[in-house]
Design an enzyme around this catalytic site. Structure first.
Site, mmCIF file in Angstrom:
data_model
loop_
_atom_site.group_PDB
_atom_site.id
_atom_site.type_symbol
_atom_site.label_atom_id
_atom_site.label_comp_id
_atom_site.label_asym_id
_atom_site.label_seq_id
_atom_site.Cartn_x
_atom_site.Cartn_y
_atom_site.Cartn_z
ATOM 1 N N CYS A 112 0.806 -1.216 0.000
ATOM 2 C CA CYS A 112 0.000 0.000 0.000
ATOM 3 C C CYS A 112 0.840 1.267 0.000
ATOM 4 O O CYS A 112 0.307 2.374 -0.105
ATOM 5 C CB CYS A 112 -0.945 0.002 1.209
ATOM 6 N N HIS A 252 -2.131 6.879 4.230
ATOM 7 C CA HIS A 252 -2.810 5.696 3.705
ATOM 8 C C HIS A 252 -4.014 5.395 4.588
ATOM 9 O O HIS A 252 -3.925 5.393 5.816
ATOM 10 C CB HIS A 252 -1.846 4.508 3.689
ATOM 11 N N ASN A 282 -10.240 0.553 2.830
ATOM 12 C CA ASN A 282 -8.832 0.560 2.452
ATOM 13 C C ASN A 282 -8.726 0.248 0.961
ATOM 14 O O ASN A 282 -8.893 -0.896 0.541
ATOM 15 C CB ASN A 282 -8.081 -0.488 3.285
#
Length: 332
Positions: A112, A252, A282
């Site tokens: 990520c 993030h 997410n």
């Protein structure tokens, strides 16, 4: 000249999967999910679409924002945790769908943190003079790699794509520092074990759901609450700035409790952290780019504002970009 972000774009699928929808398919509840993650709903890619399609839509919006044509782009870098195919790269599929002729294109795999890595790589191509404008994309459809009976993972992820265009901006503005790090000792904490050459697809691997996301949630949480501050401090030190100089932190979007922990460690107001995890979950490599695009399109970023993009992910990886914002003006 310096290198900066001269255009942003994002794309979210139209299908919404709420916590109440998940209550019908797995042993969970809206309250349980929101309390532990901050997520209320997430977007799920259409059955007949792929991540290259989402990436193309985000890229078109970024091009429009920068007042550029596809022909102005010199390089495409796409970060993803869920490539459309193992071969060819998803970036080449995006290049073809955009009609970007024969410009180079490659994928970045850094969990990520992929967008942070890709922005850092793209910046250096422009700084060396090799290219002038680089399209950087984060796109993922991890919903296709979830075990929908595992409530610890299936409630977390959503699909989407975000894009930024890098180009030359006036000196003293743009990307003023980068920081990247990795620690392979934590590779087993967040992974999709099967599907590559190490464990090819077999009937047995599918039965064991080894093509699905596996995560040691508590260990990843501990890692994230250490990694985000480390990346932030390192990037700000390289920029000769402090956290007080930062207008917005764009992290993030993995878990609201991680973000609360980070805000507390830095002693900053929670409103300094940009958050959209409640709406999208997410979205992996896309999350930072989506949040940046929404912030920019809401006209909340002004010239001279200091932005901090910071992420963590599988690998384990972590990193940050510090940006002094300037509105791009296309030369005549």
């Amino acid at each position: 000249m310096s290198v900066g972000i001269i255009g942003t774009g994002s794309y979210l699928p139209s299908k919404v999967l709420t916590n109440f929808d998940l209550e019908k398919i797995v042993d969970t509840s809206d309250e349980w999910i929101k309390t532990r993650t901050g997520i209320s709903e997430r977007r799920i890619i259409d059955d007949n679409a792929n991540i290259s399609d989402m990436a193309v839509e985000a890229s078109k919006k970024a091009l429009l924002d920068a007042d550029l044509e596809v022909s102005d782009i010199d390089l495409i870098i796409l970060a993803t945790c869920s490539p459309e195919t193992l071969m060819p790269s998803t970036s080449c599929l995006v290049q073809q769908k955009l009609g970007a002729k024969t410009i180079p294109a490659f994928d970045v795999s850094a969990g990520c943190t992929g967008l942070i890595y890709a922005i850092t790589i793209g910046t250096q191509f422009i700084e060396t003079g090799m290219y002038e404008k680089v399209l950087v994309i984060g796109a993922d459809a991890l919903s296709r790699h979830l075990d929908w009976t595992d409530r610890t993972t299936c409630v977390l992820f959503g699909d989407g794509a975000g894009a930024v265009i890098l180009g030359k901006v006036q000196k003293g503005y743009g990307i003023i520092s980068n920081y990247l790090a990795a620690d392979g000792k934590g590779a087993d904490l967040l992974k999709i074990p099967a599907g590559g050459s190490g464990l090819p697809a077999t009937e047995d691997s599918f039965e064991k759901k080894l093509h699905c996301v596996q995560m040691s949630g508590s260990e990843v949480f501990k890692f994230a609450t250490r990694a985000l501050p480390r990346a932030t401090k390192a990037a700000l030190k390289r920029a000769n700035l402090t956290i007080d100089d930062v207008k917005y932190i764009i992290p993030h979007q993995a878990n609201i409790r991680i973000l609360e922990n980070v805000a507390k460690k830095f002693g900053v107001g929670f409103d300094k952290l940009i958050k959209n995890i409640d709406k999208y979950g997410n979205t992996s490599t896309a999350s930072i780019a989506i949040a940046l695009d929404e912030l920019q399109r809401a006209n909340k970023i002004h010239e001279g504002d200091i932005l901090l993009l910071v992420g963590f992910g599988a690998g384990l990886t972590w990193g940050a970009n510090v940006i002094k914002w300037v509105k791009y003006k296309k030369s005549k």
